[in-house]
Design a protein around this motif. Sequence first.
Motif, mmCIF file in Angstrom:
data_model
loop_
_atom_site.group_PDB
_atom_site.id
_atom_site.type_symbol
_atom_site.label_atom_id
_atom_site.label_comp_id
_atom_site.label_asym_id
_atom_site.label_seq_id
_atom_site.Cartn_x
_atom_site.Cartn_y
_atom_site.Cartn_z
ATOM 1 N N ALA A 290 0.845 -1.204 0.000
ATOM 2 C CA ALA A 290 0.000 0.000 0.000
ATOM 3 C C ALA A 290 0.879 1.253 0.000
ATOM 4 O O ALA A 290 0.575 2.239 -0.669
ATOM 5 N N ARG A 291 1.994 1.185 0.721
ATOM 6 C CA ARG A 291 2.910 2.330 0.764
ATOM 7 C C ARG A 291 3.515 2.561 -0.625
ATOM 8 O O ARG A 291 3.577 3.687 -1.102
ATOM 9 N N ARG A 292 3.939 1.465 -1.241
ATOM 10 C CA ARG A 292 4.523 1.566 -2.591
ATOM 11 C C ARG A 292 3.521 2.180 -3.571
ATOM 12 O O ARG A 292 3.840 3.067 -4.338
ATOM 13 N N ARG A 293 2.299 1.693 -3.487
ATOM 14 C CA ARG A 293 1.256 2.181 -4.407
ATOM 15 C C ARG A 293 0.923 3.659 -4.100
ATOM 16 O O ARG A 293 0.673 4.442 -5.020
ATOM 17 N N ALA A 294 0.942 4.014 -2.813
ATOM 18 C CA ALA A 294 0.664 5.417 -2.439
ATOM 19 C C ALA A 294 1.712 6.339 -3.064
ATOM 20 O O ALA A 294 1.377 7.428 -3.557
ATOM 21 N N ILE A 295 2.966 5.893 -3.079
ATOM 22 C CA ILE A 295 4.034 6.708 -3.701
ATOM 23 C C ILE A 295 3.771 6.839 -5.203
ATOM 24 O O ILE A 295 3.875 7.924 -5.774
ATOM 25 N N GLU A 296 3.391 5.717 -5.823
ATOM 26 C CA GLU A 296 3.074 5.770 -7.270
ATOM 27 C C GLU A 296 1.950 6.755 -7.541
ATOM 28 O O GLU A 296 1.994 7.539 -8.498
ATOM 29 N N LEU A 297 0.920 6.714 -6.687
ATOM 30 C CA LEU A 297 -0.227 7.609 -6.885
ATOM 31 C C LEU A 297 0.184 9.067 -6.680
ATOM 32 O O LEU A 297 -0.270 9.961 -7.401
ATOM 33 N N MET A 298 1.053 9.316 -5.695
ATOM 34 C CA MET A 298 1.525 10.697 -5.475
ATOM 35 C C MET A 298 2.343 11.174 -6.670
ATOM 36 O O MET A 298 2.268 12.335 -7.066
ATOM 37 N N ASP A 299 3.124 10.264 -7.253
ATOM 38 C CA ASP A 299 3.856 10.603 -8.498
ATOM 39 C C ASP A 299 2.878 10.920 -9.624
ATOM 40 O O ASP A 299 3.057 11.877 -10.370
ATOM 41 N N LEU A 300 1.850 10.077 -9.716
ATOM 42 C CA LEU A 300 0.862 10.226 -10.787
ATOM 43 C C LEU A 300 0.202 11.615 -10.744
ATOM 44 O O LEU A 300 -0.035 12.233 -11.781
ATOM 45 N N VAL A 301 -0.081 12.100 -9.538
ATOM 46 C CA VAL A 301 -0.731 13.419 -9.427
ATOM 47 C C VAL A 301 0.312 14.540 -9.308
ATOM 48 O O VAL A 301 -0.008 15.665 -8.947
ATOM 49 N N LYS A 302 1.571 14.184 -9.591
ATOM 50 C CA LYS A 302 2.673 15.148 -9.697
ATOM 51 C C LYS A 302 2.943 15.902 -8.394
ATOM 52 O O LYS A 302 3.116 17.122 -8.385
ATOM 53 N N ILE A 303 2.977 15.149 -7.290
ATOM 54 C CA ILE A 303 3.465 15.720 -6.035
ATOM 55 C C ILE A 303 4.972 15.486 -6.021
ATOM 56 O O ILE A 303 5.422 14.338 -6.050
#
Length: 345
Positions: free
Chosen positions: A145-158
């Motif tokens: 879940a942590r790994r995926r959360a990082i991917e999602l934050m990348d996706l929304v350009k944080i």
Amino acid sequence: MTDAVIQPTPASATPEGGHLLEVRDLHVEFRTHEGVAKVINGVSYHLDAGETLAVLGESGSGKSVTAQAIMGILDSPPAHIRSGQILYQGRDLLTQSEEQRRQVRGKEIAMIFQDALSALNPVFPVGWQIGETLRTREGMSRADARRRAIELMDLVKIPAAERRIGDYPHQFSGGMRQRVMIAMALALNPKVLIADEPTTALDVTVQAQIMDLLADLRQELGMAMILITHDLGVVAGVADRIAVMYAGRIVEHADVRSLYRAPAHPYTKGLLESIPRLDVKGQELATIKGLPPNLMRIPSGCPFHPRCPYVQQVCVDVVPHSLVLGDGRTSECHFAQEVLDDSAR
Ligand code: SF4
């Protein structure tokens, strides 16, 4: 009066199950001690895979209430869905159990709100909050879940997602918090994203950045989007179609280009004329006179008649039908064709 074709019922205009999401002839009222407010009065609209529909209207027009009915998050009481259907992939969500609705919420249809600060929990790091849905709904391990959360934050350009995953909501700017909320909404790969005034609380530059992000995400992920806004200025580059709401009704529906070129309802015309234009020097901005109606006492006939520059006696006496003007555009106005011709001049 116009010679345009009268649409029999907006709801019957599309085949059963033909759209990804379809709201059909929805009626919602709020029952309070002061009386009954008729907040949604026969709303019909649809959304196809991959497209963006903007739902536009002033505060109290019913645009957010319709979205809350789709999500199954209306406060009831006081809200009461009197009639109508909300079809998702042909299934009526309004007849489903709460458990079935929960399955659709987040996983099929997700929603983001205006105020990211109050939607986020101040005492948990953002990464934990993004990952929570993945742990509870998908049974993911904490590490995944942590790994995926990082991917999602990348996706929304944080920027620097890996470093910032442990930060708390108050450590982010308003625009970045909105990106966190978008990441949370995307966690379960929804097919539909409903964005309710996603940029209203932000300054103009950040507004543009968030709208660009939503447009990019829609392209990248192929999801459909309902963009709810009071600001006609923000939808031009993002939406395919616009449904304009007034007093709980869709008063005009058109593709974006046609509507900007020549609106066919006096209310839309008024909204367009009140947008500042950079190409016109010394422009005097028009305003729509008066205020939106009290939904406990909606005016007779056309609900817009007390504010309308085109008003005639028939408008006071007779509720206008939805008129089809070609290319699938509709207008709920007795004089739609005249308004359209006037706008095109
Ligand atoms: Fe105006 Fe009459 Fe049309 Fe209503 S029906 S928008 S009052 S012209």
